[in-house]
Design a protein around this motif. Structure first.
Motif, short mmCIF file in Angstrom:
data_model
loop_
_atom_site.label_atom_id
_atom_site.label_comp_id
_atom_site.label_asym_id
_atom_site.label_seq_id
_atom_site.Cartn_x
_atom_site.Cartn_y
_atom_site.Cartn_z
N VAL A 65 0.81 -1.36 -0.15
CA VAL A 65 0.04 -0.02 0.13
C VAL A 65 0.98 1.21 0.02
O VAL A 65 1.92 1.23 0.61
N ILE A 66 0.47 2.07 -0.91
CA ILE A 66 1.58 3.49 -0.92
C ILE A 66 0.67 4.52 -0.42
O ILE A 66 -0.52 4.84 -0.88
N LEU A 67 1.17 5.22 0.84
CA LEU A 67 0.63 6.40 1.23
C LEU A 67 1.38 7.64 1.15
O LEU A 67 2.78 7.52 1.09
N SER A 68 0.96 8.74 0.77
CA SER A 68 1.71 9.85 0.68
C SER A 68 1.12 11.22 1.12
O SER A 68 0.64 12.20 0.63
N PRO A 69 1.35 11.11 2.58
CA PRO A 69 0.83 12.47 3.36
C PRO A 69 1.55 13.50 3.15
O PRO A 69 2.64 13.57 2.87
N PHE A 70 0.71 14.63 2.97
CA PHE A 70 1.58 15.99 3.02
C PHE A 70 1.93 16.45 4.17
O PHE A 70 1.54 16.35 5.33
N ARG A 71 3.04 17.18 4.14
CA ARG A 71 3.81 17.63 5.48
C ARG A 71 3.14 18.83 5.79
O ARG A 71 2.90 19.74 4.84
N ALA A 109 -7.19 -3.26 7.08
CA ALA A 109 -5.71 -3.91 6.70
C ALA A 109 -4.70 -3.28 7.62
O ALA A 109 -4.59 -1.98 7.94
N GLU A 110 -3.74 -4.07 8.20
CA GLU A 110 -2.95 -3.75 9.06
C GLU A 110 -1.59 -3.58 8.41
O GLU A 110 -1.20 -4.65 7.61
N LEU A 111 -0.97 -2.33 8.31
CA LEU A 111 0.35 -2.47 7.30
C LEU A 111 1.53 -2.01 8.42
O LEU A 111 1.44 -1.45 9.57
N GLU A 112 2.51 -2.48 7.86
CA GLU A 112 4.14 -2.24 8.52
C GLU A 112 4.84 -1.42 7.48
O GLU A 112 4.66 -1.67 6.09
N LEU A 113 5.62 -0.34 7.96
CA LEU A 113 6.36 0.45 6.96
C LEU A 113 7.79 -0.50 6.38
O LEU A 113 8.23 -1.07 7.09
N ARG A 154 5.82 3.12 1.60
CA ARG A 154 5.66 1.90 1.03
C ARG A 154 5.48 1.08 2.26
O ARG A 154 6.14 0.70 2.95
N MET A 155 4.01 0.48 2.40
CA MET A 155 3.57 -0.45 3.60
C MET A 155 3.35 -1.57 3.03
O MET A 155 2.53 -1.83 1.99
#
Length: 194
Positions: free
Chosen positions: A30-36, A92-96, A109-110
């Motif tokens: 899973v790809i996450l892209s949070p803004f800072r 869904a549980e994710l690890e970095l 990338r999780m």
């Protein structure tokens, strides 16, 4: 393709954080892209974990972006150091796995390490989709022209009028109030939106 989800994380002291976020999939990742700046980003970097929550309760999306409701019940995740929404249909549980740093929008990338289903999916509702789109508009009010927001909100209102239940009408009310408050702040002396 971007899937709109609710990402839950936990701070080092266990305090939950709930945020709407688009997720992309690359195979089992899973790809996450949070803004800072981002509490979600800070929590993932510290705990190396997050949970994707799949819900049709669009009040969660609208409540988070409008700050009308942010305290949704959570439960401990099964395998990662985090929490999940108590009322999600599935999670869904994710690890970095990998962090591609960026000054504006890092890419996380999780790896999915656990999935659970809690309730059946009853089907799509146009009003739910309209609320999600409205929540996205609210999150971008600072960069969108007012006429674009007005056109999109007028179109989304059709789905609300035709298919909304109580939860969708509540969420839509939060969204329309947030837009009105944003415009009032812009019109006030100093003209700054918070």
């Amino acid at each position: 393709m971007i899937h709109e989800t609710i990402v839950t994380t936990a701070a080092c002291d266990g305090r939950p954080h709930i945020a709407p976020m688009g997720a992309r999939y690359e195979g089992e990742f899973v790809i996450l892209s949070p803004f800072r700046p981002s509490v979600t980003l800070d929590n993932i970097v510290a705990s190396r974990a997050a949970v994707l929550n799949f819900t049709t309760d669009v009040r969660v999306f609208a409540g988070c972006v409008t700050h009308c409701a942010t305290d949704w019940p959570t439960l401990a995740a099964t395998r990662v150091a985090g929490v999940r929404l108590a009322e999600s249909l599935a999670h869904a549980e994710l690890e970095l796995d990998e962090l591609r740093d960026d000054n504006e929008r890092p890419v996380l990338r999780m790896k999915c390490v656990h999935r659970e289903t809690h309730a059946p999916f009853a089907g799509f509702n146009r009003a739910q989709a309209a609320v999600v789109e409205g929540a996205i508009l609210v999150s971008r009010l600072f960069m969108l022209p007012a006429d674009k927001v007005d056109r999109e909100m007028a179109y989304l209102q059709i789905a609300i009028d035709k298919t909304a239940g109580d939860a969708e009408r509540t969420a839509w009310g939060w969204i329309t109030a947030a837009i009105a408050q944003h415009r009032e702040r812009l019109a006030s002396p100093g003209g700054q939106a918070a």
